[in-house]
Write a protein that holds these residues in place. Structure first.
Motif, short mmCIF file in Angstrom:
data_model
loop_
_atom_site.label_atom_id
_atom_site.label_comp_id
_atom_site.label_asym_id
_atom_site.label_seq_id
_atom_site.Cartn_x
_atom_site.Cartn_y
_atom_site.Cartn_z
N ARG A 28 0.83 -1.21 0.00
CA ARG A 28 0.00 0.00 0.00
C ARG A 28 0.86 1.26 0.00
NH1 ARG A 28 -3.63 -1.79 5.14
NH2 ARG A 28 -4.88 -3.38 4.12
N VAL A 29 1.82 1.31 0.90
CA VAL A 29 2.67 2.50 1.03
C VAL A 29 3.52 2.69 -0.22
CG1 VAL A 29 4.51 3.60 2.36
CG2 VAL A 29 2.66 2.41 3.54
N ARG A 30 4.05 1.61 -0.78
CA ARG A 30 4.85 1.73 -2.01
C ARG A 30 4.00 2.30 -3.15
NH1 ARG A 30 6.62 -3.35 -0.45
NH2 ARG A 30 5.56 -4.38 -2.18
N THR A 35 2.56 6.91 -6.60
CA THR A 35 1.52 7.62 -7.33
C THR A 35 1.32 9.05 -6.83
OG1 THR A 35 -0.19 6.65 -5.90
CG2 THR A 35 0.29 5.52 -7.97
N GLY A 36 1.96 9.42 -5.74
CA GLY A 36 1.88 10.80 -5.26
C GLY A 36 0.69 11.05 -4.36
N GLY A 37 0.69 12.23 -3.78
CA GLY A 37 -0.41 12.62 -2.90
C GLY A 37 -0.24 12.21 -1.46
N LEU A 38 0.84 11.54 -1.13
CA LEU A 38 1.06 11.02 0.21
C LEU A 38 1.95 11.98 1.00
CD1 LEU A 38 0.72 8.52 2.08
CD2 LEU A 38 2.82 7.63 1.06
N ALA A 39 1.54 12.33 2.20
CA ALA A 39 2.36 13.16 3.07
C ALA A 39 3.64 12.40 3.42
CB ALA A 39 1.60 13.53 4.35
N ALA A 40 4.75 13.11 3.47
CA ALA A 40 6.06 12.48 3.69
C ALA A 40 6.12 11.66 4.97
CB ALA A 40 7.16 13.54 3.69
N VAL A 136 -22.72 -1.85 -0.29
CA VAL A 136 -21.27 -1.78 -0.15
C VAL A 136 -20.90 -0.31 -0.10
CG1 VAL A 136 -19.04 -2.34 -1.14
CG2 VAL A 136 -20.97 -3.90 -1.49
N LEU A 137 -20.10 0.06 0.88
CA LEU A 137 -19.59 1.42 1.01
C LEU A 137 -18.08 1.40 0.88
CD1 LEU A 137 -21.75 2.69 3.98
CD2 LEU A 137 -21.72 3.67 1.68
N GLY A 138 -17.54 2.54 0.53
CA GLY A 138 -16.10 2.68 0.46
C GLY A 138 -15.71 4.11 0.15
N GLN A 139 -14.42 4.36 0.24
CA GLN A 139 -13.85 5.64 -0.15
C GLN A 139 -13.00 5.39 -1.37
OE1 GLN A 139 -12.17 8.01 3.09
NE2 GLN A 139 -13.05 6.53 4.51
N ALA A 140 -13.06 6.32 -2.32
CA ALA A 140 -12.34 6.12 -3.58
C ALA A 140 -11.52 7.34 -3.92
CB ALA A 140 -13.34 5.83 -4.70
N SER A 141 -10.32 7.08 -4.45
CA SER A 141 -9.46 8.14 -4.96
C SER A 141 -10.03 8.62 -6.30
CB SER A 141 -8.04 7.60 -5.17
OG SER A 141 -8.06 6.65 -6.22
N PRO A 142 -9.57 9.76 -6.79
CA PRO A 142 -10.10 10.26 -8.08
C PRO A 142 -10.00 9.24 -9.22
CG PRO A 142 -8.88 12.00 -6.98
CD PRO A 142 -8.67 10.74 -6.16
N ASN A 143 -8.90 8.51 -9.32
CA ASN A 143 -8.79 7.51 -10.39
C ASN A 143 -9.81 6.40 -10.21
OD1 ASN A 143 -6.71 8.75 -11.75
ND2 ASN A 143 -5.12 7.65 -10.63
N GLY A 157 -20.37 11.95 -2.35
CA GLY A 157 -19.73 13.23 -2.11
C GLY A 157 -18.37 13.03 -1.49
N PRO A 158 -17.69 14.14 -1.20
CA PRO A 158 -16.32 14.04 -0.69
C PRO A 158 -16.26 13.51 0.74
CG PRO A 158 -17.00 16.32 -0.78
CD PRO A 158 -18.11 15.52 -1.40
N ALA A 159 -15.23 12.72 0.98
CA ALA A 159 -14.91 12.29 2.34
C ALA A 159 -14.24 13.46 3.03
CB ALA A 159 -13.96 11.09 2.29
N ALA A 160 -14.19 13.42 4.34
CA ALA A 160 -13.46 14.44 5.09
C ALA A 160 -11.99 14.34 4.70
CB ALA A 160 -13.64 14.22 6.59
N PRO A 161 -11.29 15.47 4.65
CA PRO A 161 -9.87 15.43 4.28
C PRO A 161 -9.07 14.51 5.20
CG PRO A 161 -10.67 17.69 4.34
CD PRO A 161 -11.76 16.82 4.92
N ASP A 162 -8.11 13.83 4.61
CA ASP A 162 -7.23 12.93 5.34
C ASP A 162 -5.83 13.52 5.29
OD1 ASP A 162 -5.53 10.87 6.21
OD2 ASP A 162 -6.81 9.31 5.35
N PRO A 163 -5.27 13.94 6.44
CA PRO A 163 -3.95 14.59 6.43
C PRO A 163 -2.83 13.70 5.90
CG PRO A 163 -4.68 14.13 8.68
CD PRO A 163 -5.83 13.82 7.78
N ARG A 164 -3.05 12.40 5.87
CA ARG A 164 -2.04 11.50 5.31
C ARG A 164 -1.95 11.66 3.78
NH1 ARG A 164 -4.55 6.16 7.83
NH2 ARG A 164 -6.26 7.14 6.73
N PHE A 165 -3.04 12.14 3.19
CA PHE A 165 -3.14 12.30 1.73
C PHE A 165 -3.59 13.73 1.42
CE2 PHE A 165 -4.11 7.96 2.94
CZ PHE A 165 -3.25 7.23 2.15
N PRO A 166 -2.74 14.72 1.67
CA PRO A 166 -3.18 16.11 1.54
C PRO A 166 -3.58 16.53 0.13
CG PRO A 166 -0.80 15.99 1.84
CD PRO A 166 -1.34 14.60 2.06
#
Length: 177
Positions: A28-30, A35-40, A136-143, A157-166
């Motif tokens: 997952r982390v790799r 793919t970008g979007g991940l906080a350091a 079935v529920l889930g959260q999805a990235s733009p892709n 609609g949008p999920a609440a912002p996740d600071p891990r993925f700014p």
């Protein structure tokens, strides 16, 4: 690393092997790093594992020993029982259980256009349907949202912002079975 043509692509399989689940959590982390979007500082130690990984079910697509795609899923009696329940409760959904949740869908970015996302989601949703879920529920990235829209899923609609993925705006997705 590109797809190795001499080894067959394995169909999605569910795994309970703790070593494989550890590999999935590192995968997952790799993927997110590539793919970008991940906080350091999002995932110290290079692993994306939370308290639900030990109780959720994991599905993986491999070629030989190499993981190409993975997801986790779980089944719940009510919205309040879901991992990250507050994300879904914000939409005031009135869903009777069992409710399936698909999460942590990741696909290796070096092997695009093989239909791995679709293959993985089809396998997971089939398992959730067979387990008796009506939703079935889930959260999805733009892709992933693009794929899910083409497949007729409801984007709430949008999920609440996740600071891990700014830099990523996740969307809440509902599938009625």
């Amino acid at each position: 690393k590109q797809l190795m043509s001499d080894e067959p692509l394995l169909a999605p399989v569910e795994t309970t092997d703790p070593r494989m689940i550890d590999q999935i959590c590192r995968f997952r982390v790799r993927v997110w790093t590539a793919t970008g979007g991940l906080a350091a500082d999002a995932f110290p130690g290079g692993i994306w594992r939370d308290e639900f990984d030990d109780t959720c079910r994991h599905v993986v697509v491999q070629q030989g020993e190499r993981i190409l795609a993975a997801a986790r899923w779980s089944l719940h009696d009510s919205l309040a029982d879901l991992p990250e329940a507050e994300q879904y409760q914000r939409f005031h959904l009135q869903l009777e259980g069992p409710i399936g949740v698909v999460e942590r869908v990741v696909v290796c970015p070096t092997v695009p256009h093989l239909g791995l996302s679709q293959m993985l989601l089809d396998a997971v949703v089939a398992k959730i349907r067979a387990a008796g879920a009506r939703f079935v529920l889930g959260q999805a990235s733009p892709n992933m949202v693009r794929l899910l829209r083409r497949r007729g899923r409801e984007i709430l609609g949008p999920a609440a912002p996740d600071p891990r993925f700014p830099d990523v705006e996740f969307q809440i997705v509902l599938t009625r079975l």
